[in-house]
Design a protein around this motif. Sequence first.
Motif, PDB file in Angstrom:
ATOM      1  N   ILE A 157       0.835  -1.202   0.000  1.00 54.00           N
ATOM      2  CA  ILE A 157       0.000   0.000   0.000  1.00 54.00           C
ATOM      3  C   ILE A 157       0.871   1.254   0.000  1.00 54.00           C
ATOM      4  O   ILE A 157       0.599   2.223  -0.723  1.00 54.00           O
ATOM      5  N   LYS A 158       1.942   1.225   0.786  1.00 52.94           N
ATOM      6  CA  LYS A 158       2.867   2.366   0.803  1.00 52.94           C
ATOM      7  C   LYS A 158       3.464   2.587  -0.581  1.00 52.94           C
ATOM      8  O   LYS A 158       3.598   3.732  -1.037  1.00 52.94           O
ATOM      9  N   ASP A 159       3.828   1.499  -1.259  1.00 50.11           N
ATOM     10  CA  ASP A 159       4.398   1.616  -2.602  1.00 50.11           C
ATOM     11  C   ASP A 159       3.397   2.252  -3.562  1.00 50.11           C
ATOM     12  O   ASP A 159       3.768   3.075  -4.411  1.00 50.11           O
ATOM     13  N   VAL A 160       2.129   1.882  -3.445  1.00 49.37           N
ATOM     14  CA  VAL A 160       1.096   2.446  -4.317  1.00 49.37           C
ATOM     15  C   VAL A 160       0.942   3.949  -4.065  1.00 49.37           C
ATOM     16  O   VAL A 160       0.944   4.751  -5.000  1.00 49.37           O
ATOM     17  N   LEU A 161       0.833   4.330  -2.807  1.00 46.51           N
ATOM     18  CA  LEU A 161       0.658   5.750  -2.485  1.00 46.51           C
ATOM     19  C   LEU A 161       1.864   6.565  -2.942  1.00 46.51           C
ATOM     20  O   LEU A 161       1.716   7.695  -3.434  1.00 46.51           O
ATOM     21  N   THR A 162       3.053   5.999  -2.793  1.00 42.38           N
ATOM     22  CA  THR A 162       4.273   6.686  -3.239  1.00 42.38           C
ATOM     23  C   THR A 162       4.288   6.832  -4.753  1.00 42.38           C
ATOM     24  O   THR A 162       4.625   7.887  -5.288  1.00 42.38           O
ATOM     25  N   ALA A 163       3.897   5.764  -5.456  1.00 42.09           N
ATOM     26  CA  ALA A 163       3.898   5.796  -6.917  1.00 42.09           C
ATOM     27  C   ALA A 163       2.941   6.845  -7.458  1.00 42.09           C
ATOM     28  O   ALA A 163       3.195   7.455  -8.502  1.00 42.09           O
ATOM     29  N   TYR A 164       1.838   7.094  -6.750  1.00 40.42           N
ATOM     30  CA  TYR A 164       0.862   8.088  -7.187  1.00 40.42           C
ATOM     31  C   TYR A 164       1.170   9.484  -6.650  1.00 40.42           C
ATOM     32  O   TYR A 164       0.427  10.432  -6.918  1.00 40.42           O
ATOM     33  N   GLY A 165       2.254   9.609  -5.876  1.00 39.45           N
ATOM     34  CA  GLY A 165       2.657  10.926  -5.389  1.00 39.45           C
ATOM     35  C   GLY A 165       1.744  11.511  -4.329  1.00 39.45           C
ATOM     36  O   GLY A 165       1.680  12.735  -4.163  1.00 39.45           O
ATOM     37  N   VAL A 166       1.018  10.659  -3.592  1.00 38.74           N
ATOM     38  CA  VAL A 166       0.097  11.163  -2.572  1.00 38.74           C
ATOM     39  C   VAL A 166       0.898  11.832  -1.446  1.00 38.74           C
ATOM     40  O   VAL A 166       1.754  11.185  -0.837  1.00 38.74           O
ATOM     41  N   PRO A 167       0.676  13.117  -1.153  1.00 40.85           N
ATOM     42  CA  PRO A 167       1.376  13.757  -0.034  1.00 40.85           C
ATOM     43  C   PRO A 167       0.918  13.106   1.276  1.00 40.85           C
ATOM     44  O   PRO A 167      -0.274  13.076   1.574  1.00 40.85           O
ATOM     45  N   LEU A 168       1.851  12.588   2.043  1.00 41.59           N
ATOM     46  CA  LEU A 168       1.513  11.839   3.250  1.00 41.59           C
ATOM     47  C   LEU A 168       1.929  12.596   4.502  1.00 41.59           C
ATOM     48  O   LEU A 168       3.087  12.993   4.655  1.00 41.59           O
TER      49      LEU A 168
END
Length: 449
Positions: free
Chosen positions: A324-335
């Motif tokens: 899930i972290k990889d997906v959010l990172t790939a989409y550039g989601v500001p966390l």
Amino acid sequence: MASDGATRLAPPLFLRTFDPNWGCCVDPPISCTAVCAAFLFFTGSAVATAQAEETARPEEAAQSEETAEFLSQGFANKTYDELTSAELTAAKAVARKMKIDSLRVCADPGNLPLSNDKREGFDNKIIDIVAKELGTKITYFWRPQIDRGLTRQTFDNHECDVLLGMPAGYESVLTTTPIYRTPYVFVTREEDDIDIEGFDDPRLKELRFGVYQHSGLRLALAKHGITNSLDVHVLSHDADLQPEKQPWRQVQQVVDGEIDIAGVFGPFAGFLKTMRGAKIAIQPVNQIDDEVPLEFNLALGVQPTNIVLKYMLDDALERGRDEIKDVLTAYGVPLVQCSNCVVSGDIPSHGTYFTDRQEKARKLYLTPLSENREGLQRDKASADQVVTETRLDEWLDDGADLNEELSNAVVGTDRERVAFLLKRGADIDSLNLMGLAPLHTAAASVTPT
């Protein structure tokens, strides 16, 4: 229509396409096993249970009996807040053994980068990870997320089991552990080198500023007198059919030079910068206003009485954390930093909106109660009514939630239990389904003097 038998609902609440084989609650045919059928007791589908049990495999029947035993004790129609700690622990035990054939998901067909009917959004990817961890398959029911009655009608009509992209703690649904926290952001062109200092920055009234219709950021701007010069993006029910109406397009307007700055939900900006290479600067704004929340936890939503499914999803999200972290990172989601999220980020969090939280907490938790609010009278209580540290430890070892126990302790005005749970790491800012932190609950319990 999606090839997996998905459906799409459009105003005024009618189906454009329909495939009768899209979910395990449609009859005929019944696609769930007996375990899924037992799970469906949570939505009152006893007929489906009886039909499915006729073809159950032996191991499924055993699990179905255990689940039915749990449900027969009257838990099926209780909400999360109505269950005791022991009942919640029992629900967790059932969730660890439950198997389901199909998971019906409601999602927006036109809201990239979150979701679309081609399953290209990061919410689509996350639920795929969850399904893999659960060993089940996904079927979709497409419905614009801005529709009125979304949560009530989707559950009442048995359109889905899970809603994607729900605010954690949203009052109309039971939500999972927060998956991530993300802020609103300002978006400008890199070449313009614009750094906004706050909502009182005079440039906000001079620049061509874009914001979308239903937005916390628009409210914050209005508080500071920024209303007339805004380019307001109106949200649409048919953004899947007309992609130019999707909210991320306002970021594209910045790229194309049509506006100078956009105030949008963080994932819309990160999507263009990371996945499409847009030359934009992204500035989180979650710390520049102390009254309007500008950062939010996002989660999955289920029916308020579907506690077992919530725990199944919680476990699956935890197991799929790295993917899930990889997906959010790939989409550039500001966390944003988030101690209770599946995935935490590096952006500093605003934190509580109580500026004097510690002093209020000290007064509310530690000041003696008035005579008519003495709380637990241990000398008049039976042994099973007194919650000791030993009993708390046993409950926590069995899977009880620290924050849930803190809320219970505050409701019971048990100061010793509150102090113990805070030492064990309970989050003083955690919200219950009513959106109340322990501080709110304690304030409601104090007798005015």
